[in-house]
Motif scaffolding. Structure first.
Motif, PDB file in Angstrom:
ATOM      1  N   UNK A  37       0.982  -1.417  -0.067  1.00  0.00           N
ATOM      2  CA  UNK A  37       0.026   0.100   0.010  1.00  0.00           C
ATOM      3  C   UNK A  37       0.693   1.262   0.244  1.00  0.00           C
ATOM      4  N   UNK A  38       1.935   1.081   0.624  1.00  0.00           N
ATOM      5  CA  UNK A  38       2.811   2.285   0.687  1.00  0.00           C
ATOM      6  C   UNK A  38       3.593   2.669  -0.494  1.00  0.00           C
ATOM      7  N   UNK A  39       3.744   1.403  -1.391  1.00  0.00           N
ATOM      8  CA  UNK A  39       4.363   1.754  -2.892  1.00  0.00           C
ATOM      9  C   UNK A  39       3.267   2.648  -3.667  1.00  0.00           C
ATOM     10  N   UNK A  40       2.084   1.875  -3.571  1.00  0.00           N
ATOM     11  CA  UNK A  40       1.095   2.478  -4.361  1.00  0.00           C
ATOM     12  C   UNK A  40       0.961   3.711  -4.043  1.00  0.00           C
ATOM     13  N   UNK A  41       0.782   4.308  -2.736  1.00  0.00           N
ATOM     14  CA  UNK A  41       0.469   5.515  -2.322  1.00  0.00           C
ATOM     15  C   UNK A  41       1.556   6.342  -2.898  1.00  0.00           C
ATOM     16  N   UNK A  82       1.394   7.143  -6.435  1.00  0.00           N
ATOM     17  CA  UNK A  82       0.418   7.748  -6.858  1.00  0.00           C
ATOM     18  C   UNK A  82       0.353   9.286  -6.692  1.00  0.00           C
ATOM     19  N   UNK A  83       1.018   9.662  -5.617  1.00  0.00           N
ATOM     20  CA  UNK A  83       1.087  11.138  -5.064  1.00  0.00           C
ATOM     21  C   UNK A  83       2.500  11.560  -4.787  1.00  0.00           C
ATOM     22  N   UNK A 105      -2.820  17.272   0.956  1.00  0.00           N
ATOM     23  CA  UNK A 105      -1.920  16.047   0.790  1.00  0.00           C
ATOM     24  C   UNK A 105      -2.025  15.630   2.397  1.00  0.00           C
ATOM     25  N   UNK A 106      -1.964  16.450   3.472  1.00  0.00           N
ATOM     26  CA  UNK A 106      -2.171  15.663   4.857  1.00  0.00           C
ATOM     27  C   UNK A 106      -3.478  14.793   5.162  1.00  0.00           C
ATOM     28  N   UNK A 155       6.200  18.229  -7.514  1.00  0.00           N
ATOM     29  CA  UNK A 155       6.387  19.262  -8.283  1.00  0.00           C
ATOM     30  C   UNK A 155       6.483  20.712  -7.640  1.00  0.00           C
ATOM     31  N   UNK A 156       6.841  21.688  -8.581  1.00  0.00           N
ATOM     32  CA  UNK A 156       6.750  23.152  -8.009  1.00  0.00           C
ATOM     33  C   UNK A 156       5.477  23.266  -7.960  1.00  0.00           C
TER      34      UNK A 156
END
Length: 762
Positions: free
Chosen positions: A472-476, A479-480, A565-566, A649-650
């Motif tokens: 799940x960490x890898x996917x998270x 993705x983000x 994001x939090x 990203x910026x």
């Protein structure tokens, strides 16, 4: 269509564009020089072959009429260079075999050796290490045909600084050199005596500390009579008339360097051999069998005085036992006795070099379900004497286990980490630094020499949590791109005889920043026990929730991106039943005269403050409080190189029309704004001022700050033990104030607390 053209006595036959060569063709100059290959608008461009009237020939890449790219140059004297070129000059990785059969493998710059490389003389001597301007300079290992070996510092082709000289008979001398001569204090160990000690370089003193060495009686007699070591008879000037350079990022392999194809990639696995050779030849535990060691002092190669050094073996045995018992009380690592930390570092570096080198050449592919879990691992035995697959080393025998290697390899690629740089950072010559203050769990923390990576020892329960959440960490994180969650780069385990184990996680250091961090906070959103003794606060202290006396006001769009994001990260952690995580917050203050407030209690009356140094992390600057400016992002004006703390990203800012922004620091520089990195804000600090002896007026002090933040400590699940702890503490304290809580409640409390820390501007 091919045509023949005569140009001032030269002859060209081949494809043309108008009246100039373009395409494939052959050009013969009047002096006998011949080029055959690709042309573009009248210039040699592409693949081709040229031979000069002098007998020199080149086959490889051209650009704009220059030797540029990858190719092979053969000289009439028999010397051959295969490697990279830039505008007719050797530049980049390359191998040169000289007419006298000497061979150099390494990097070149402007036609000279510079960086890291290997030089093998035809007489059997060999040097592997750093170069500058064609001369040995920096850390390196020199091995002579007779079996002698020097591992240490070099300058302009001479031994200069700290080092260890190992003689063929097993004797060692640890000391310092100046221009190739012993100079200063050192220790000589004759071959034989058995003990365990370690070589460490002290950068400040340029001495070798806690080390040992040895040398035979015959060499001591020679030194008494001649006044200098036999090894000093070897000089180095004149060896490198036509030398070159290698980048430390891309080291050549020790045994194999095939450059027949110009498109060849040099992988990190090839670099491993050389790294292992340099590190393993002169470090770690040494075995001897004698009772005599000599402390010596030299002046420019002349032995001034010496005395017998007492055998420390018996005296230190009891000390090591008491030290081991003390370690057992304080730390989860109780297996290395007196040298626990140093053994641990050596084993860790050996293992990472092996596994990263092994996994890097494997073709990239997407991870599968079989790549996850406790059974997805590389396991290898590292005996001290070496084996078919592992190099000899000077630590203790150990088993190495690398969990989920393909997953972490892909994560490093995802985070734009070069494999060679990763190995050099953790396994390089400067080693690791142990942080002085371990956590409550007794974990040991190490920092790479360039501060890019933090390595932490794990409990068995934390290992299980990470392996369980890893898919799940890898996917998270895939993705983000902007995730604030800790970046993991490797999961390892060391097992010694008897089955004792130490587990490690390698993480990015989010405080490897362009700007200096003046204050740091660990924020959980709970209040019980979340305060620091004010008498123990200094700039390096990590403060807690109740120590925070600031509110941070940010650009509207930056705040929205942060909390979006939090929420996503907390939702992920809640789904994994993880608790006890925190927001690690670093503050860089732009008004140095206000920094005294940071050393006072939150309720102190703040009237004046003395100036304090401020500036970039690389140096101290005096910065007047001119504020912070957000300007439209210009990639050419800021560094865009990724690092272990760079997150996505910026960012876009509302105040400049929702455009990507850079942070302009007047008088200092321009930085790229990313989520959790280089984020500008205003820090409001409440103070109360007594105006009439009884009435108080609430005031605010406002500071310009730059924020660095991320979510850390994500390996504690809400286990049965934590549920019992929560029940017990709830009897005595308000359940809402204690750190241990149900994952859903913990996540909600955490976000609500941060919303107060970063309030919405009205």
């Amino acid at each position: 269509m091919s045509q023949e053209i005569n140009i001032h006595g030269d002859v060209y036959f081949g494809d043309v564009k108008g009246n100039i060569p373009h395409g494939m063709g052959k050009y013969t100059w009047a002096d006998g020089t011949v080029y055959e290959g690709n042309w573009e608008d009248g210039k040699m461009t592409g693949r081709g072959q040229i031979s000069w009237s002098s007998g020199t020939s080149y086959e490889g890449d051209f650009s704009g009429g220059y030797l540029h790219g990858f190719g092979t140059l053969t000289n009439p004297d028999g010397s051959v260079y295969k490697g990279s070129w830039r505008l007719n000059i050797q530049n980049g990785l390359g191998r040169k075999q000289y007419s006298n059969s000497d061979v150099y493998d390494g990097c070149w710059k402007d036609g000279m050796h510079e960086g890291s490389g290997k030089y093998a003389w035809s007489n059997g001597n060999m040097y592997i290490g750093n170069w500058k301007a064609g001369k040995m300079c920096g850390r390196g290992v020199m091995k002579w045909l007779n079996g002698d070996l020097f591992d240490g510092s070099w300058l302009n082709g001479y031994r200069n600084g700290s080092g260890v000289y190992r003689f063929a008979d097993g004797s060692y001398y640890f000391g310092t050199w100046t221009k190739g001569l012993k100079d200063g204090q050192g220790t000589l160990y004759t071959a034989g005596r058995k003990y365990a000690s370690f070589r460490k370089f002290d950068k400040k003193k340029s001495l070798i500390t806690d080390g040992s060495s040895g040398r035979s009686e015959r060499f001591r007699d020679v030194e008494r009579n001649v006044g200098r070591s036999v090894s000093e008879k070897i000089t180095f000037s004149g060896f490198f008339r036509d030398s070159g350079r290698i980048s430390s990022r891309r080291l050549p392999p020790e045994d194999e360097y095939s450059v027949g194809d110009s498109t060849r990639e040099f992988s990190a696995s090839e670099n491993t051999d050389m790294l292992s050779y340099i590190s393993d030849e002169g470090e770690g535990e040494l075995d001897y069998d004698s009772s005599v060691a000599w402390e010596r002092e030299y002046m420019q190669g002349v032995l001034m005085r010496e005395r017998v050094k007492n055998n420390p073996g018996t005296k230190n045995k009891q000390h090591n036992k008491s030290l081991a018992s003390e370690v057992k009380k304080k730390s989860c690592v109780d297996i290395f006795e007196g040298h626990k930390s140093y053994y641990l570092m050596l084993n860790l570096q050996l293992g990472i070099r092996y596994t990263v080198g092994k996994i890097t050449p494997v073709p990239m592919r997407e991870v599968r379900s079989s790549d996850f879990g406790e059974r997805a691992r590389i396991r290898m035995y590292f005996p001290r004497k070496g084996s078919q697959f592992t190099p000899p080393h000077y630590s203790v025998d150990f088993y190495w286990k690398d969990y989920c290697p393909m997953v972490f390899r892909n994560l490093r690629e995802m985070f734009k980490l070069d494999a060679a740089e990763y190995m050099m950072s953790i396994c390089g010559d400067d080693g690791l630094r142990e942080l002085s203050s371990p956590g409550k769990s007794g974990s040991i923390f190490y920092l790479s020499h360039d501060d890019r990576f933090v390595i932490k020892t794990l409990r068995r329960s934390e290992l299980k949590v990470l392996l369980k959440m890893l898919p799940s960490y890898y996917d998270h994180v895939k993705k983000y791109d902007n995730t604030l969650i800790t970046k993991f780069f490797g999961l390892h385990e060391i097992t010694l005889r008897g089955g004792k184990k130490v587990r490690f996680i390698v993480m990015g250091n989010m405080f490897k920043t362009e700007l200096r961090i003046h204050r740091r906070y660990d924020l959980k959103g709970s209040s019980y026990g979340r305060i620091t003794n004010k008498d123990k606060i200094d700039e390096g202290t990590t403060l807690k929730d109740l120590d925070l006396a600031y509110e941070f006001h940010m650009d509207k769009s930056l705040r929205e991106a942060l909390f979006e994001q939090i929420h996503l990260d907390c939702k992920f952690l809640e789904s994994q039943l993880v608790i006890d995580y925190s927001l690690l917050l670093g503050l860089h203050f732009r008004a140095p005269e206000h920094l005294k407030a940071l050393l006072e209690p939150p309720d102190a009356k703040h009237k004046s403050a003395a100036p304090v140094d401020d500036g970039l992390a690389s140096g101290e600057l005096s910065i007047p409080p001119k504020g912070l400016l957000l300007v439209t992002h210009e990639p050419s004006s800021v560094s865009t190189a990724p690092g272990p703390h760079i997150r996505g990203n910026t960012l876009r800012a509302f105040s400049v029309g929702d455009k990507e922004v850079d942070l302009l620091l007047p008088g200092t520089g321009r930085l790229r704004v990313q989520l959790g990195v280089n984020m500008p804000a205003q820090a409001n600090r409440k103070v109360s001022q007594d105006t009439s002896g009884s009435a108080e007026v609430e005031l605010f002090e406002v500071y310009d700050v730059v924020l660095y933040l991320g979510i850390i400590d994500i390996l504690q699940d809400y286990s049965m033990r934590k549920k019992i702890e929560h029940a017990c503490k709830s009897v005595r304290y308000d359940p809402k104030t204690i750190s241990v809580a149900d994952p859903k409640f913990y996540s909600e409390r955490f976000i609500k607390f941060l919303e107060k820390v970063f309030p919405v501007d009205s």
